[in-house]
Motif scaffolding. Sequence first.
Motif, PDB file in Angstrom:
ATOM      1  N   ARG A 143       8.309   0.819   1.187  1.00  0.00           N
ATOM      2  CA  ARG A 143       8.052   1.691   2.346  1.00  0.00           C
ATOM      3  C   ARG A 143       8.215   3.133   1.876  1.00  0.00           C
ATOM      4  O   ARG A 143       8.945   3.403   0.927  1.00  0.00           O
ATOM      5  N   SER A 148       7.716   6.660   0.046  1.00  0.00           N
ATOM      6  CA  SER A 148       7.243   7.098  -1.270  1.00  0.00           C
ATOM      7  C   SER A 148       7.420   6.018  -2.326  1.00  0.00           C
ATOM      8  O   SER A 148       8.501   5.449  -2.471  1.00  0.00           O
ATOM      9  N   THR A 183       3.199   0.174   6.549  1.00  0.00           N
ATOM     10  CA  THR A 183       2.124   1.174   6.662  1.00  0.00           C
ATOM     11  C   THR A 183       2.601   2.603   6.389  1.00  0.00           C
ATOM     12  O   THR A 183       1.779   3.522   6.364  1.00  0.00           O
ATOM     13  N   SER A 184       3.905   2.783   6.144  1.00  0.00           N
ATOM     14  CA  SER A 184       4.387   4.119   5.753  1.00  0.00           C
ATOM     15  C   SER A 184       4.242   4.357   4.254  1.00  0.00           C
ATOM     16  O   SER A 184       4.472   5.472   3.778  1.00  0.00           O
ATOM     17  N   VAL A 223       3.234   5.185   0.511  1.00  0.00           N
ATOM     18  CA  VAL A 223       2.356   6.134  -0.181  1.00  0.00           C
ATOM     19  C   VAL A 223       2.600   5.966  -1.674  1.00  0.00           C
ATOM     20  O   VAL A 223       3.748   5.944  -2.125  1.00  0.00           O
ATOM     21  N   GLY A 259      -2.764   6.286   0.338  1.00  0.00           N
ATOM     22  CA  GLY A 259      -2.146   5.507   1.404  1.00  0.00           C
ATOM     23  C   GLY A 259      -2.329   4.013   1.196  1.00  0.00           C
ATOM     24  O   GLY A 259      -2.943   3.559   0.226  1.00  0.00           O
ATOM     25  N   TRP A 260      -1.791   3.259   2.136  1.00  0.00           N
ATOM     26  CA  TRP A 260      -1.784   1.803   1.977  1.00  0.00           C
ATOM     27  C   TRP A 260      -3.189   1.197   1.981  1.00  0.00           C
ATOM     28  O   TRP A 260      -3.429   0.191   1.318  1.00  0.00           O
ATOM     29  N   GLU A 261      -4.135   1.831   2.700  1.00  0.00           N
ATOM     30  CA  GLU A 261      -5.483   1.239   2.761  1.00  0.00           C
ATOM     31  C   GLU A 261      -6.121   1.195   1.372  1.00  0.00           C
ATOM     32  O   GLU A 261      -6.659   0.160   0.966  1.00  0.00           O
ATOM     33  N   ARG A 262      -6.066   2.336   0.669  1.00  0.00           N
ATOM     34  CA  ARG A 262      -6.642   2.343  -0.674  1.00  0.00           C
ATOM     35  C   ARG A 262      -5.833   1.463  -1.623  1.00  0.00           C
ATOM     36  O   ARG A 262      -6.387   0.752  -2.464  1.00  0.00           O
TER      37      ARG A 262
END
Length: 269
Positions: free
Chosen positions: A110, A112, A131-132, A134, A174-177
């Motif tokens: 979660r 960084s 989803t936090s 990075v 971010g989490w999507e990529r």
Amino acid sequence: GRLTMLTGDPGSTEPLVVTHDGPIATLWLNRPEKRNAVTKAMWEGIAAICADLATDRTVRVLVVRGAGDHFCAGADIGELEVSDSSYAAANAGADTALGSFPKPTIAFVRGSCVGGGTQIAIACDVRVADTSAVFGITPARLGIVYPAFGVDRAVRLLGPSATKHLLFSAELIGWERALRIGLVDEVHEPAVADERIDAFATLLATQRSLLTQESSKAMVDECVRTGEISRATQARWGAELAASADAAEGVAAFLERRPPRFTWAGTSD
């Protein structure tokens, strides 16, 4: 520089803490005020802790996570000396110890997960995030050469293009990529992510065969490393299978519609 291994003291000020919940061990990066940035002593401690837990037959799964809101912001830049070979050795030792841990390892991310944090996460078998999360690999901000073993692991996991994208730019994603390039395996909303990591680790540790898990890990890692699974490795695991009661128990439990009670706890040598 070996750090004390603490059990079950969440109020600890030690930078690394190990907690046990039945067969699940959790290694906490515990410098929340520094976003769990990793010092040289912590790299050495990670290696020592992994060595201890690898031979502990009560431990079935290792979860790696950060205390507080972040996984790990990377190596502590304040003490990073590019020419310090002992630092590089400590960093490499932690990577090797985590990467070669014989049982399943799960990074729970979660916030960084940057630089050395991404290195730790990639050395684990599976990465679960909320989803936090990075992610970034950031040596290009500092003008340093990323360790070869770190590049190697990233290429094998993500492929050449995604690895170059991260290393050239030092951009945070971010989490999507991260999910799209295969850097994470699962992403959940923060409210349910803790429950999921507990449930998943418990599933692996209590309802699934460690014989299957350890043999699969050994074979997958050898295949990644060398491009094939050697006959020696196949023979070794065939012998473990033949000597183990797990397969008979698994079939019997399936036919009797009951949970299996697997007993294989590690290689017999």
